[in-house]
Scaffold this motif. Structure first.
Motif, PDB file in Angstrom:
ATOM      1  N   ARG A 116       8.168 -12.722  -7.865  1.00  0.00           N
ATOM      2  CA  ARG A 116       7.752 -11.319  -7.948  1.00  0.00           C
ATOM      3  C   ARG A 116       8.836 -10.397  -7.408  1.00  0.00           C
ATOM      4  NH1 ARG A 116       2.352 -11.201  -4.751  1.00  0.00           N
ATOM      5  NH2 ARG A 116       2.633  -8.949  -5.018  1.00  0.00           N
ATOM      6  N   ALA A 117       9.530 -10.828  -6.364  1.00  0.00           N
ATOM      7  CA  ALA A 117      10.617 -10.011  -5.813  1.00  0.00           C
ATOM      8  C   ALA A 117      11.732  -9.834  -6.837  1.00  0.00           C
ATOM      9  CB  ALA A 117      11.166 -10.657  -4.540  1.00  0.00           C
TER      10      ALA A 117
ATOM     11  N   LEU B 215       8.435  -8.897  -0.230  1.00  0.00           N
ATOM     12  CA  LEU B 215       8.139 -10.137  -0.942  1.00  0.00           C
ATOM     13  C   LEU B 215       9.256 -11.163  -0.728  1.00  0.00           C
ATOM     14  CD1 LEU B 215       6.809  -8.677  -4.307  1.00  0.00           C
ATOM     15  CD2 LEU B 215       5.517 -10.174  -2.785  1.00  0.00           C
ATOM     16  N   ARG B 216      10.485 -10.672  -0.747  1.00  0.00           N
ATOM     17  CA  ARG B 216      11.629 -11.564  -0.559  1.00  0.00           C
ATOM     18  C   ARG B 216      11.605 -12.219   0.821  1.00  0.00           C
ATOM     19  NH1 ARG B 216      15.416  -7.881  -1.400  1.00  0.00           N
ATOM     20  NH2 ARG B 216      16.440  -7.733   0.611  1.00  0.00           N
ATOM     21  N   MET B 217      11.398 -11.422   1.842  1.00  0.00           N
ATOM     22  CA  MET B 217      11.396 -11.949   3.206  1.00  0.00           C
ATOM     23  C   MET B 217      10.186 -12.853   3.453  1.00  0.00           C
ATOM     24  SD  MET B 217      14.170 -10.739   4.587  1.00  0.00           S
ATOM     25  CE  MET B 217      14.830 -11.141   2.974  1.00  0.00           C
ATOM     26  N   HIS B 218       9.014 -12.432   2.968  1.00  0.00           N
ATOM     27  CA  HIS B 218       7.815 -13.239   3.171  1.00  0.00           C
ATOM     28  C   HIS B 218       7.913 -14.550   2.409  1.00  0.00           C
ATOM     29  CE1 HIS B 218       3.765 -14.371   3.998  1.00  0.00           C
ATOM     30  NE2 HIS B 218       3.341 -14.199   2.773  1.00  0.00           N
ATOM     31  N   GLY B 219       8.415 -14.495   1.191  1.00  0.00           N
ATOM     32  CA  GLY B 219       8.551 -15.708   0.397  1.00  0.00           C
ATOM     33  C   GLY B 219       9.447 -16.731   1.063  1.00  0.00           C
ATOM     34  N   ASN B 220      10.533 -16.285   1.667  1.00  0.00           N
ATOM     35  CA  ASN B 220      11.434 -17.225   2.322  1.00  0.00           C
ATOM     36  C   ASN B 220      10.789 -17.852   3.556  1.00  0.00           C
ATOM     37  OD1 ASN B 220      14.079 -18.454   2.353  1.00  0.00           O
ATOM     38  ND2 ASN B 220      14.492 -17.270   4.192  1.00  0.00           N
TER      39      ASN B 220
ATOM     40  N   PRO C 282      15.180  -3.491  -8.612  1.00  0.00           N
ATOM     41  CA  PRO C 282      15.588  -2.346  -9.428  1.00  0.00           C
ATOM     42  C   PRO C 282      17.030  -2.424  -9.908  1.00  0.00           C
ATOM     43  CG  PRO C 282      15.629  -1.747  -7.118  1.00  0.00           C
ATOM     44  CD  PRO C 282      15.105  -3.149  -7.182  1.00  0.00           C
ATOM     45  N   ASP C 283      17.841  -3.300  -9.313  1.00  0.00           N
ATOM     46  CA  ASP C 283      19.256  -3.356  -9.694  1.00  0.00           C
ATOM     47  C   ASP C 283      19.804  -4.751  -9.389  1.00  0.00           C
ATOM     48  OD1 ASP C 283      19.729  -3.447  -6.899  1.00  0.00           O
ATOM     49  OD2 ASP C 283      19.809  -1.254  -6.819  1.00  0.00           O
TER      50      ASP C 283
ATOM     51  N   HIS D  95       0.815  -1.210   0.000  1.00  0.00           N
ATOM     52  CA  HIS D  95       0.000   0.000   0.000  1.00  0.00           C
ATOM     53  C   HIS D  95       0.850   1.263   0.000  1.00  0.00           C
ATOM     54  CE1 HIS D  95      -3.258  -2.750   1.242  1.00  0.00           C
ATOM     55  NE2 HIS D  95      -4.059  -1.842   0.756  1.00  0.00           N
ATOM     56  N   ALA D  96       2.160   1.116   0.152  1.00  0.00           N
ATOM     57  CA  ALA D  96       3.026   2.277   0.339  1.00  0.00           C
ATOM     58  C   ALA D  96       3.548   2.845  -0.967  1.00  0.00           C
ATOM     59  CB  ALA D  96       4.190   1.915   1.246  1.00  0.00           C
ATOM     60  N   ASP D  97       3.207   2.220  -2.099  1.00  0.00           N
ATOM     61  CA  ASP D  97       3.629   2.753  -3.398  1.00  0.00           C
ATOM     62  C   ASP D  97       5.151   2.899  -3.456  1.00  0.00           C
ATOM     63  OD1 ASP D  97       3.277   3.685  -5.972  1.00  0.00           O
ATOM     64  OD2 ASP D  97       2.994   5.769  -5.361  1.00  0.00           O
ATOM     65  N   ASP D  98       5.855   1.845  -3.008  1.00  0.00           N
ATOM     66  CA  ASP D  98       7.315   1.863  -2.934  1.00  0.00           C
ATOM     67  C   ASP D  98       7.824   0.518  -3.451  1.00  0.00           C
ATOM     68  OD1 ASP D  98       9.997   1.755  -2.214  1.00  0.00           O
ATOM     69  OD2 ASP D  98       9.695   2.820  -0.326  1.00  0.00           O
ATOM     70  N   PRO D  99       8.163   0.419  -4.749  1.00  0.00           N
ATOM     71  CA  PRO D  99       8.559  -0.872  -5.335  1.00  0.00           C
ATOM     72  C   PRO D  99       9.746  -1.519  -4.633  1.00  0.00           C
ATOM     73  CG  PRO D  99       8.113   0.733  -7.065  1.00  0.00           C
ATOM     74  CD  PRO D  99       8.091   1.485  -5.768  1.00  0.00           C
ATOM     75  N   GLU D 100      10.723  -0.720  -4.207  1.00  0.00           N
ATOM     76  CA  GLU D 100      11.900  -1.292  -3.545  1.00  0.00           C
ATOM     77  C   GLU D 100      11.511  -1.951  -2.222  1.00  0.00           C
ATOM     78  OE1 GLU D 100      16.367  -0.005  -1.994  1.00  0.00           O
ATOM     79  OE2 GLU D 100      15.045   1.476  -2.949  1.00  0.00           O
TER      80      GLU D 100
END
Length: 398
Positions: free
Chosen positions: A235-236, A213-218, A241-242, A202-207
């Motif tokens: 998705r992560a 997503l990375r932490m939740h996925g693990n 971005p880099d 909801h924070a409109d912050d892709p990074e």
């Protein structure tokens, strides 16, 4: 709109005062767009933004603030202004704005700023503690902080910086719990990382979203929800971005793909991760030692035990970037492969070291891996690990 009552899904009626009161989404001030509006500090622009995102008319907003529609219109157009501090505080309270946005400085605002600085430091130090093998200490620091930030959220204060801190604190708490909880309770860790992801999305912050997503996925992978883990981690990677962000997500995606026994995806992702090793700064996850363990475990999971046996001796030396718990993870994986190669002596020595280190670091999940690995072939080691695990469970229950 009979009687002037708000009829939106976000509205309700204050039974004591007979006036409508807001029941707004927690994220109204959390978006990047909202932050730009707040940074300007223009009351008219703030009022227009508030009405737009909450689907209110000027009449609705006037009822909420105790003004008539004409006065609200004049405020929005800049034809009138509010100068007295009491009225400005009332507007901040009704719209759940931090007071400094409208130029008010008071003890509550000073407390808010101190709280934000404290929270940011706590989240950062807890992450350092977890990566240094002190996950229990990280939990102890983050649990009261999350409670404090959530209490502020319940009070309706949803400014972007507080929500961002709460999201990171929830994620940090979930990841730390994922280190110190036994397998049957790892769903709790995934629950907290999901709560952090909910804020990030909801924070409109892709990074930030990619990190969440990375932490939740693990944590989903550790809880046995492998398909969902692959989805979140994929998705992560897509949001990264880099190269550094990609390198942080790819090893976790490789582990999840291996756990799903998807050999093709595992091979593709592990190649991508290895290709980035020389292009990014090494971290507790992104380093040759950790990637070697992921490769070994993935090979066994995808039916290529012979290849894993050939590669098991090629482990690079751990460096200062390797988190202590990764050493335990690697020891259990290597012992498993040694047993597959009928090297009971090597497996015994390796698991003895793993039990000692898992005990020191208080890692019940790794003790459960040791118990499964030892199985019936190494009953004494299995019993030793089970004894430590029972003790840790008893301490957690207490």
């Amino acid at each position: 709109m009979p009687g002037g009552e708000l009829v939106t899904a976000r509205g309700g009626r204050d039974q004591g005062m007979g006036r409508p009161v807001a029941r707004h989404a927690a994220w109204r001030w959390a978006t990047a767009q909202a932050q730009l509006v707040l940074n300007n500090g223009d009351l008219g622009e703030i009022l227009r933004f508030y009405r737009r995102v909450n689907a209110l008319t000027q009449t609705d907003l006037g009822i909420l603030l105790g003004y008539d529609k004409t006065y609200v219109s004049a405020l929005e157009l800049g034809k009138r202004r509010i100068d007295d501090v009491g009225s400005l505080r009332r507007v901040c309270a009704q719209l759940r704005l931090p007071p400094h946005v409208l130029g008010i400085t008071d003890p509550a605002d000073a407390d808010h700023r101190a709280m934000v600085q404290f929270a940011a430091s706590t989240v950062r130090l807890a992450e350092i503690a977890r990566q240094s093998g002190h996950a229990s200490e990280a939990v102890s620091e983050l649990w009261p902080l999350v409670a404090r930030l959530e209490a502020r959220l319940e009070d309706g204060h949803c400014e972007r910086e507080v929500l961002h801190l709460l999201g990171r604190a929830r994620i940090g708490l979930g990841v730390a719990l994922g280190n110190v909880l036994p397998e049957e309770r790892l769903g709790t860790a995934a629950h907290w990382t999901l709560k952090g992801l909910n804020i990030a999305e909801h924070a409109d912050d892709p990074e930030f979203t990619g990190y969440a997503l990375r932490m939740h996925g693990n944590e989903l992978r550790k809880a046995g929800l492998r398909g969902a883990a692959v989805d979140r981690l994929g998705r992560a990677v897509a949001l990264a971005p880099d190269h550094s962000a990609q390198a942080a997500a790819l090893p976790l995606l490789a582990r999840a793909a291996g756990a799903m026994r998807d050999g093709a995806l595992f091979d593709q992702v592990i190649r991508q991760a290895e290709a980035l090793l020389d292009q990014v700064e090494h971290t507790s996850l992104v380093n040759p030692f950790a990637l070697h363990e992921i490769r070994l475990r993935g090979l066994v999971a995808t039916g290529r035990t012979a290849t894993a046996i050939r590669l098991v001796e090629d482990s690079p030396a751990p460096t200062t970037t390797v988190a202590p718990q990764w050493r335990v993870i690697e020891l259990v994986t290597v012992a498993h492969i040694m047993l597959l190669a009928d090297d009971l002596r090597g497996a015994t020595a390796t698991l003895e070291t793993a039990v000692a280190e898992a005990t020191t670091q208080r890692l019940p999940h790794q003790l459960q891996r040791i118990i499964r690995t030892a199985g019936n072939r190494l009953p004494e080691l299995r019993a030793a690990a089970a004894e430590v695990l029972d003790r840790l469970r008893g301490e957690m229950a207490a």
